[in-house]
Design a protein around this motif. Structure first.
Motif, PDB file in Angstrom:
ATOM      1  N   GLY A 285      36.885  38.618  39.935  1.00  0.00           N
ATOM      2  CA  GLY A 285      35.988  38.929  38.808  1.00  0.00           C
ATOM      3  C   GLY A 285      35.525  37.717  38.021  1.00  0.00           C
ATOM      4  O   GLY A 285      34.575  37.801  37.254  1.00  0.00           O
ATOM      5  N   GLN A 286      36.203  36.569  38.184  1.00  0.00           N
ATOM      6  CA  GLN A 286      35.752  35.365  37.464  1.00  0.00           C
ATOM      7  C   GLN A 286      34.551  34.758  38.193  1.00  0.00           C
ATOM      8  O   GLN A 286      34.470  34.820  39.424  1.00  0.00           O
ATOM      9  CB  GLN A 286      36.876  34.332  37.374  1.00  0.00           C
ATOM     10  CG  GLN A 286      37.963  34.716  36.374  1.00  0.00           C
ATOM     11  CD  GLN A 286      39.021  33.625  36.264  1.00  0.00           C
ATOM     12  OE1 GLN A 286      39.625  33.224  37.250  1.00  0.00           O
ATOM     13  NE2 GLN A 286      39.254  33.137  35.062  1.00  0.00           N
ATOM     14  N   ALA A 287      33.624  34.174  37.425  1.00  0.00           N
ATOM     15  CA  ALA A 287      32.382  33.671  38.027  1.00  0.00           C
ATOM     16  C   ALA A 287      31.941  32.369  37.394  1.00  0.00           C
ATOM     17  O   ALA A 287      32.302  32.054  36.254  1.00  0.00           O
ATOM     18  CB  ALA A 287      31.278  34.718  37.861  1.00  0.00           C
ATOM     19  N   THR A 301      35.788  37.586  44.504  1.00  0.00           N
ATOM     20  CA  THR A 301      36.053  39.018  44.759  1.00  0.00           C
ATOM     21  C   THR A 301      37.440  39.219  45.381  1.00  0.00           C
ATOM     22  O   THR A 301      37.735  40.286  45.919  1.00  0.00           O
ATOM     23  CB  THR A 301      34.974  39.640  45.680  1.00  0.00           C
ATOM     24  OG1 THR A 301      34.989  38.961  46.944  1.00  0.00           O
ATOM     25  CG2 THR A 301      33.580  39.536  45.066  1.00  0.00           C
ATOM     26  N   GLY A 302      38.286  38.162  45.334  1.00  0.00           N
ATOM     27  CA  GLY A 302      39.661  38.320  45.820  1.00  0.00           C
ATOM     28  C   GLY A 302      39.769  38.254  47.332  1.00  0.00           C
ATOM     29  O   GLY A 302      38.938  37.648  48.015  1.00  0.00           O
ATOM     30  N   ALA A 317      35.217  31.922  49.649  1.00  0.00           N
ATOM     31  CA  ALA A 317      35.303  31.119  48.419  1.00  0.00           C
ATOM     32  C   ALA A 317      36.207  29.907  48.621  1.00  0.00           C
ATOM     33  O   ALA A 317      35.861  28.795  48.231  1.00  0.00           O
ATOM     34  CB  ALA A 317      35.825  31.968  47.265  1.00  0.00           C
ATOM     35  N   TYR A 318      37.376  30.126  49.234  1.00  0.00           N
ATOM     36  CA  TYR A 318      38.325  29.038  49.516  1.00  0.00           C
ATOM     37  C   TYR A 318      39.514  29.602  50.286  1.00  0.00           C
ATOM     38  O   TYR A 318      39.740  30.811  50.319  1.00  0.00           O
ATOM     39  CB  TYR A 318      38.820  28.357  48.227  1.00  0.00           C
ATOM     40  CG  TYR A 318      39.348  29.317  47.171  1.00  0.00           C
ATOM     41  CD1 TYR A 318      40.647  29.842  47.258  1.00  0.00           C
ATOM     42  CD2 TYR A 318      38.565  29.708  46.094  1.00  0.00           C
ATOM     43  CE1 TYR A 318      41.128  30.737  46.306  1.00  0.00           C
ATOM     44  CE2 TYR A 318      39.038  30.603  45.140  1.00  0.00           C
ATOM     45  CZ  TYR A 318      40.317  31.108  45.243  1.00  0.00           C
ATOM     46  OH  TYR A 318      40.802  32.002  44.321  1.00  0.00           O
ATOM     47  N   LYS A 319      40.247  28.708  50.905  1.00  0.00           N
ATOM     48  CA  LYS A 319      41.526  29.045  51.541  1.00  0.00           C
ATOM     49  C   LYS A 319      42.407  27.834  51.297  1.00  0.00           C
ATOM     50  O   LYS A 319      42.316  26.828  52.007  1.00  0.00           O
ATOM     51  CB  LYS A 319      41.328  29.301  53.042  1.00  0.00           C
ATOM     52  CG  LYS A 319      42.585  29.783  53.778  1.00  0.00           C
ATOM     53  CD  LYS A 319      42.280  30.002  55.262  1.00  0.00           C
ATOM     54  CE  LYS A 319      43.379  30.711  56.007  1.00  0.00           C
ATOM     55  NZ  LYS A 319      44.636  29.971  56.122  1.00  0.00           N
ATOM     56  N   ALA A 329      33.862  35.477  47.946  1.00  0.00           N
ATOM     57  CA  ALA A 329      33.004  35.519  46.760  1.00  0.00           C
ATOM     58  C   ALA A 329      31.680  36.188  47.112  1.00  0.00           C
ATOM     59  O   ALA A 329      31.255  36.174  48.264  1.00  0.00           O
ATOM     60  CB  ALA A 329      32.741  34.104  46.249  1.00  0.00           C
ATOM     61  N   LEU A 330      31.078  36.774  46.088  1.00  0.00           N
ATOM     62  CA  LEU A 330      29.666  37.175  46.176  1.00  0.00           C
ATOM     63  C   LEU A 330      28.871  36.000  45.644  1.00  0.00           C
ATOM     64  O   LEU A 330      29.252  35.398  44.631  1.00  0.00           O
ATOM     65  CB  LEU A 330      29.397  38.385  45.278  1.00  0.00           C
ATOM     66  CG  LEU A 330      29.620  39.782  45.845  1.00  0.00           C
ATOM     67  CD1 LEU A 330      29.340  40.813  44.764  1.00  0.00           C
ATOM     68  CD2 LEU A 330      28.736  40.045  47.069  1.00  0.00           C
TER      69      LEU A 330
END
Length: 567
Positions: A285-287, A301-302, A317-319, A329-330
């Protein structure tokens, strides 16, 4: 004597340092951070030349990109030495880069086989049309279930296909098994770890997820996607996590930056993912929104990839580690943000610098009904409309260059509003404030306009280099380095500035509705004439470049205003 003692005791206090290479579309930077406090200690920046060989084409020289990295490292090491900071305290280096930009080189000679084709480039438009026409129902989202992406000129696979089809050297190198493909991160890591003498050919999940060849669910190159684009899998780099030791730096020992030899390269993130990490958006939820050459809004988006119904991309988003889960992420991508400043400066000569743009726009405080849709590379999110082109509308005899400057800043804000609206619809939970970063955030007028147009507060960290910080965090946290803790209680507090909305929402909505109308007018500008090639497939894109008319009328208008002011 005391100064020296103070400096040397300060040197001991610093503890481990982590560096980051930030290779963006318009410049390269090398930055060094304190791993304990996240403080930026020193950096250097070099501009990158872009070439536009034909209308819609955007290229950069891979050797110039590499040379700019060496220059930034050398200058930063000189600055650190002047500050009496011991270079040997640098324990790791992270890489962050412009995404999608496509390179092919010869693994035996180490030479690039063509210029890098930049993400903004439009030469693949006919290829994209052909691919979409081949899909059931002419559906640009045909591969989205695997890739999270629409079929578009933006992503690497179509650029690579173009290189294989149109550049003899690339075709021959592929046939003779000498070709290596990579995005900018792969090119840099390969070169910095030895190049043709044992360089490591790898990429990370975030960069791989922007190629259209990568399955974002399995986190591997997808044989079916490679077959669809006709790409041999042997030329692809090995996909790794965003935080692990890929290889060790090899640098000429005669240089000041030769002291970096042997340091692990242990972080790799596409620039927008790096900014998400640097803004510490680790919670679902953070953007954050980054204002660079383009504009990129990412929302964490987790652990589950969320598919958009409103024109957004689904991306990795990342790993942050080999055994760590991937986060998704969206993303809302806008092609032209800071690039519009460069255009006003280089193409129209309205301004001499980006600082001048803010002054010019502030002098009028309104666009006076003028709207600027900078769709120079078509429209990206949420429309994905390659036929659109830039327009400036609502012009009157009263309009002058200051109003156009203001409209250019508003355009960046309206485009952000469109992707924020799409994101709120997809996630069902409206954002209550927007975290921002990137070069354009130094423009205070832009930040206030953004808060006004979004009707929510805009929060800007006082240390603007969040993209590089994200790469440094990933590098410092890697197994085998472990000098940077990413656990929430260890993350340093970030000081920031908040811009609150200052206009009433009705006025904001009115301006936004007018913007939407302008966007509609920019669409379907480049027409595709179906030229039969015997099998019912339209074979070639025939374009109608009416940009010259817009430019001509604009320059006449500016000239008329100028003359009117000198009567």
């Amino acid at each position: 004597m005391n100064d020296t003692m103070a400096a040397s005791s300060h040197r001991i206090m610093l503890g481990p340092l982590v560096a980051a290479i930030d290779q963006g579309t318009s410049s390269t930077r090398f930055l060094v951070f304190n791993a304990k406090t996240a403080e930026l200690l020193s950096h250097h920046q070099v501009e990158i030349k872009q070439s536009f060989p034909k209308e819609g084409w955007v290229e950069e020289d891979p050797k110039e990109i590499l040379q700019s990295v060496f220059e930034c490292m050398e200058r930063t090491c000189e600055k650190l030495t002047q500050l009496n900071i011991d270079i040997s305290n640098i324990k790791a280096i992270g890489v962050t880069n412009q995404r999608e930009t496509t390179l092919v080189w010869d693994k035996e000679t180490g030479e690039p086989l063509y210029n890098a084709i930049v993400w903004l480039d439009l030469r693949t438009q006919s290829t994209v049309e052909r691919l979409i026409n081949k899909t059931p129902g002419r559906n640009k989202n045909h591969l989205k279930h695997k890739t999270g992406l629409p079929i578009s000129t933006y992503f690497s696979a179509v650029k690579l296909r173009w290189l294989m089809d149109n550049v003899d050297e690339v075709h021959e190198a592929v046939v003779s098994h000498r070709a290596m493909f990579g995005t900018v991160d792969s090119w840099l890591i390969w070169c910095l770890t030895g190049g043709k003498s044992g360089g490591v050919h790898c990429t990370d999940v975030t960069n791989a997820s922007r190629t259209m060849l990568f399955n974002i669910h399995t986190l591997e190159w997808d044989p079916e996607l490679c077959k669809y684009f006709g790409i041999p899998m042997e030329i692809l780099p090995r996909v790794r996590s965003s935080s692990e030791i890929y290889g060790l730096m090899k640098i000429c020992s005669s240089l000041k930056s030769g002291a970096l030899s042997g340091i692990p390269i242990s972080g790799c993130l596409g620039d927008q993912s790096a900014a998400l990490v640097g803004q510490m958006c680790f919670q679902d939820g953070q953007a954050k929104n980054t204002y660079g050459t383009g504009c990129f809004l990412l929302r964490n988006t987790g652990a589950k990839p969320l598919m958009s119904d409103h024109g957004l991309l689904t991306t990795v988003a990342y790993k942050l580690g080999r055994d760590k889960p991937a986060c998704y992420a969206l993303e809302g991508s806008v092609a032209i943000a800071g690039a519009v400043v460069r255009w006003l400066q280089d193409n129209l000569g309205i301004i001499g610098s980006s600082e001048e743009l803010e002054k010019l726009a502030a002098s009028v405080g309104t666009s006076y009904g003028c709207y600027f849709v900078p769709a120079f590379s078509g429209l990206y999110a949420p429309y994905w409309e390659p036929s659109a082109r830039g327009i400036i509308c609502g012009l009157t005899q009263f309009t002058n260059k200051s109003h156009v400057a203001f409209a250019a800043l508003e355009a960046v804000c309206f485009q952000t509003r469109e992707i924020l609206d799409a994101m709120n619809q997809d996630s069902g939970i409206p954002l209550t404030q927007l975290q921002v970063d990137g070069g354009m955030t130094s423009n205070r007028l832009l930040m206030q306009l953004q808060a006004d147009i979004l009707c929510i507060p805009v929060v800007k960290p006082s240390m603007p280099e969040t993209t590089a910080l994200g790469a440094a965090m990933a590098a410092g946290a890697a197994e085998g380095v472990s000098v940077w803790s990413l656990s929430p209680e260890d993350l340093s507090e970030v000081t920031s500035e908040k811009f609150e909305p200052q206009i009433n929402p009705e006025e904001s909505e009115f301006r936004y509705a007018r913007w939407k109308k302008a966007v509609q007018k920019s669409m379907n500008w480049e027409t595709t004439e179906p030229v039969g090639n015997g099998n019912g497939e339209s074979s070639i894109f025939s374009s109608v470049p009416l940009g010259f008319y817009i430019m001509g009328s604009m320059l006449m208008l500016i000239g008329a205003n100028y003359l009117a002011g000198h009567d």
